[in-house]
Design an enzyme around this catalytic site. Structure first.
Site, PDB file in Angstrom:
ATOM      1  N   THR A  84     -63.749  12.471 -99.838  1.00 36.81           N
ATOM      2  CA  THR A  84     -63.763  13.142 -98.541  1.00 36.81           C
ATOM      3  C   THR A  84     -64.312  14.551 -98.726  1.00 36.81           C
ATOM      4  O   THR A  84     -63.803  15.316 -99.555  1.00 36.81           O
ATOM      5  CB  THR A  84     -62.353  13.196 -97.935  1.00 36.81           C
ATOM      6  OG1 THR A  84     -61.908  11.859 -97.685  1.00 36.81           O
ATOM      7  CG2 THR A  84     -62.349  13.969 -96.628  1.00 36.81           C
TER       8      THR A  84
ATOM      9  N   GLN B 114     -59.145   7.104-101.829  1.00 37.31           N
ATOM     10  CA  GLN B 114     -59.745   8.287-101.204  1.00 37.31           C
ATOM     11  C   GLN B 114     -59.396   9.509-102.034  1.00 37.31           C
ATOM     12  O   GLN B 114     -58.231   9.767-102.331  1.00 37.31           O
ATOM     13  CB  GLN B 114     -59.223   8.443 -99.774  1.00 37.31           C
ATOM     14  CG  GLN B 114     -59.702   9.711 -99.067  1.00 37.31           C
ATOM     15  CD  GLN B 114     -58.766  10.878 -99.257  1.00 37.31           C
ATOM     16  OE1 GLN B 114     -57.566  10.692 -99.432  1.00 37.31           O
ATOM     17  NE2 GLN B 114     -59.302  12.089 -99.238  1.00 37.31           N
TER      18      GLN B 114
ATOM     19  N   GLY C  18     -61.777   7.542 -83.844  1.00 40.12           N
ATOM     20  CA  GLY C  18     -61.693   7.117 -82.459  1.00 40.12           C
ATOM     21  C   GLY C  18     -61.668   5.626 -82.222  1.00 40.12           C
ATOM     22  O   GLY C  18     -61.530   5.192 -81.072  1.00 40.12           O
TER      23      GLY C  18
ATOM     24  N   TYR D 290     -59.640  13.676-102.711  1.00 39.79           N
ATOM     25  CA  TYR D 290     -59.927  15.071-102.382  1.00 39.79           C
ATOM     26  C   TYR D 290     -60.259  15.796-103.680  1.00 39.79           C
ATOM     27  O   TYR D 290     -59.626  15.558-104.711  1.00 39.79           O
ATOM     28  CB  TYR D 290     -58.730  15.743-101.711  1.00 39.79           C
ATOM     29  CG  TYR D 290     -58.549  15.418-100.259  1.00 39.79           C
ATOM     30  CD1 TYR D 290     -59.555  15.680 -99.325  1.00 39.79           C
ATOM     31  CD2 TYR D 290     -57.359  14.853 -99.799  1.00 39.79           C
ATOM     32  CE1 TYR D 290     -59.380  15.389 -97.984  1.00 39.79           C
ATOM     33  CE2 TYR D 290     -57.176  14.558 -98.453  1.00 39.79           C
ATOM     34  CZ  TYR D 290     -58.190  14.831 -97.555  1.00 39.79           C
ATOM     35  OH  TYR D 290     -58.020  14.540 -96.225  1.00 39.79           O
TER      36      TYR D 290
ATOM     37  N   HIS E 176     -63.290  13.325 -89.084  1.00 40.77           N
ATOM     38  CA  HIS E 176     -61.893  13.387 -89.521  1.00 40.77           C
ATOM     39  C   HIS E 176     -60.938  13.173 -88.337  1.00 40.77           C
ATOM     40  O   HIS E 176     -59.867  13.776 -88.258  1.00 40.77           O
ATOM     41  CB  HIS E 176     -61.597  14.729 -90.196  1.00 40.77           C
ATOM     42  CG  HIS E 176     -60.639  14.625 -91.344  1.00 40.77           C
ATOM     43  ND1 HIS E 176     -61.037  14.589 -92.661  1.00 40.77           N
ATOM     44  CD2 HIS E 176     -59.281  14.543 -91.379  1.00 40.77           C
ATOM     45  CE1 HIS E 176     -59.988  14.513 -93.444  1.00 40.77           C
ATOM     46  NE2 HIS E 176     -58.901  14.462 -92.688  1.00 40.77           N
TER      47      HIS E 176
ATOM     48  N   ARG F 267     -59.799  16.290 -86.508  1.00 40.50           N
ATOM     49  CA  ARG F 267     -58.777  17.123 -87.133  1.00 40.50           C
ATOM     50  C   ARG F 267     -59.362  18.252 -87.981  1.00 40.50           C
ATOM     51  O   ARG F 267     -58.608  19.040 -88.562  1.00 40.50           O
ATOM     52  CB  ARG F 267     -57.855  16.246 -87.987  1.00 40.50           C
ATOM     53  CG  ARG F 267     -57.007  15.314 -87.140  1.00 40.50           C
ATOM     54  CD  ARG F 267     -56.423  14.161 -87.929  1.00 40.50           C
ATOM     55  NE  ARG F 267     -55.332  14.509 -88.811  1.00 40.50           N
ATOM     56  CZ  ARG F 267     -54.066  14.662 -88.433  1.00 40.50           C
ATOM     57  NH1 ARG F 267     -53.733  14.556 -87.156  1.00 40.50           N
ATOM     58  NH2 ARG F 267     -53.130  14.923 -89.313  1.00 40.50           N
TER      59      ARG F 267
END
Length: 384
Positions: free
Chosen positions: A158, A130, A290, A132, A257, A260
């Protein structure tokens, strides 16, 4: 971990983790942004999806096996990228990566992992990285090169964090990383460790490191820089899903996210069907945010997802029992998924994607005083 008192659901692990972790670490893991409306909405929306089981079909060989990004998996699940896992257990990402390897599902290693990517891939199993987008683009692309050299199988960019959302629990706690936990993949300042009395040190650190100028053109540069499959995480609008396909992505992760980032953002499961329709089978679509059970996985499949990312439950398992705890969470998830599939007469994942669902409109903004009615949702038609 004492197997005689072994948790039987993700909720059991959640309770155990809450009892073990310090209050501020628990808040960092469990909390969301703002009033945490979207965290609550993720569960409300998932619980509003009711499956329409079929009957009189042979499920004696019911199988959870599937593929993600063209590779076989034991179930259509990958471990979501979660930062700083050594906050909850000394082995951190190494334990979680070994657990996912044993379960036959991919582990998504985070840019903000507390263990270097090279050590994670050395632990075995399939690893995606992942990414950034950092303010220093050369450092960003160097991370991609390192991930490739280490043997990662995909890059997951992301895109929903130009800066960290206002996570009020962390702000009130003045949360900072302890000395033994650091962002092991990037050369960084000590900002994440410095308590200033002015809010979250972790948020201050990400504001220093992450680029708020990320645009679609970065996808094109990233595609030119790597031959690995490219996944984009953090889309909720169908228009963004269609545009991502135009930029050549191999998969989309529909995600808010975990509640968040933007508080009040649409629940991921609510956004999923329209993005599935928008991409029209031109790339895989995964659900994040979730997911707590095998039934949730089946709900996502029935609404057109290729699979799901599992986040907080694995961290709860890691906190409670290290690698065995994370392993047990994945064992439970697979058992729950197989149970749900069999009871819905789905002999395999392809059959699961043909299930019909009912949506309870009361969970989706029906005006006060109106009579909520269930809505039958036909299974998504996914070409190929």
């Amino acid at each position: 971990m004492n197997r005689s008192a072994e948790p039987a659901t993700a909720a059991d692990f959640e309770q155990g983790a809450a009892a073990i972790l310090s209050a501020e670490v628990w808040d960092f893991i469990a909390g969301g942004s703002g009033a945490e409306t979207t965290i609550a909405a993720n569960r409300t929306a998932l619980d509003s999806v009711f499956l329409v089981p079929r009957m009189l079909r042979d499920v004696s060989t019911c199988s959870t096996r599937s593929t993600l990004l063209g590779r076989p998996v034991e179930m259509p699940v990958a471990a979501a990228p979660v930062a700083y896992q050594r906050l909850v257990h000394p082995d951190g990402e190494l334990a979680t990566a070994r657990a996912t390897a044993a379960a036959g599902v991919p582990f998504v290693a985070a840019t903000l992992s507390s263990v270097p990517i090279e050590q994670i891939t050395a632990a075995g199993g399939r690893v995606w990285f992942q990414l950034y987008w950092l303010r220093d683009e050369s450092a960003t692309l160097d991370l991609v090169r390192r991930a490739e050299d280490a043997g990662c199988e995909a890059i997951m960019l992301t895109v929903d964090v130009p800066w960290m959302g206002r996570r009020l629990r962390d702000i009130r706690n003045g949360f900072a990383l302890p000395a033994h936990v650091r962002a092991a993949n990037i050369v960084t300042t000590s900002a994440a460790h410095e308590r200033t009395g002015q809010g979250s040190a972790v948020a201050a650190h990400t504001s220093q490191e992450f680029s708020p100028a990320l645009t679609w053109s970065a996808l094109d540069r990233l595609r030119q820089h790597t031959r690995l499959p490219l996944v984009v995480k953090g889309l909720l609008a169908p228009e963004d899903g269609a545009q991502a396909v135009q930029h050549g992505v191999d998969a989309i992760v529909v995600s808010n996210h975990g509640g968040r980032q933007l508080d009040g953002a649409v629940a991921s499961i609510d956004a999923l069907p329209e993005i599935v329709d928008a991409v029209h089978g031109r790339c895989e679509v995964l659900l994040d945010s979730g997911v707590r059970s095998g039934t949730d996985v089946l709900r996502a499949l029935a609404l057109g997802a290729s699979g799901v990312l599992l986040g907080r439950p694995l961290i709860w398992g890691l906190a409670v029992g290290g690698e065995p705890g994370a392993t047990r969470v994945l064992e439970l998830l697979r058992a729950e998924l197989r149970d749900a599939m069999g009871l819905a007469a789905c002999e395999n994942v392809a059959a699961a994607r043909r299930l019909q669902t009912f949506r309870r409109l009361a969970a989706h903004g029906v005006r006060s005083g109106s009579e909520p009615r269930p809505m039958l949702v036909q299974p998504s038609v996914i070409p190929g």
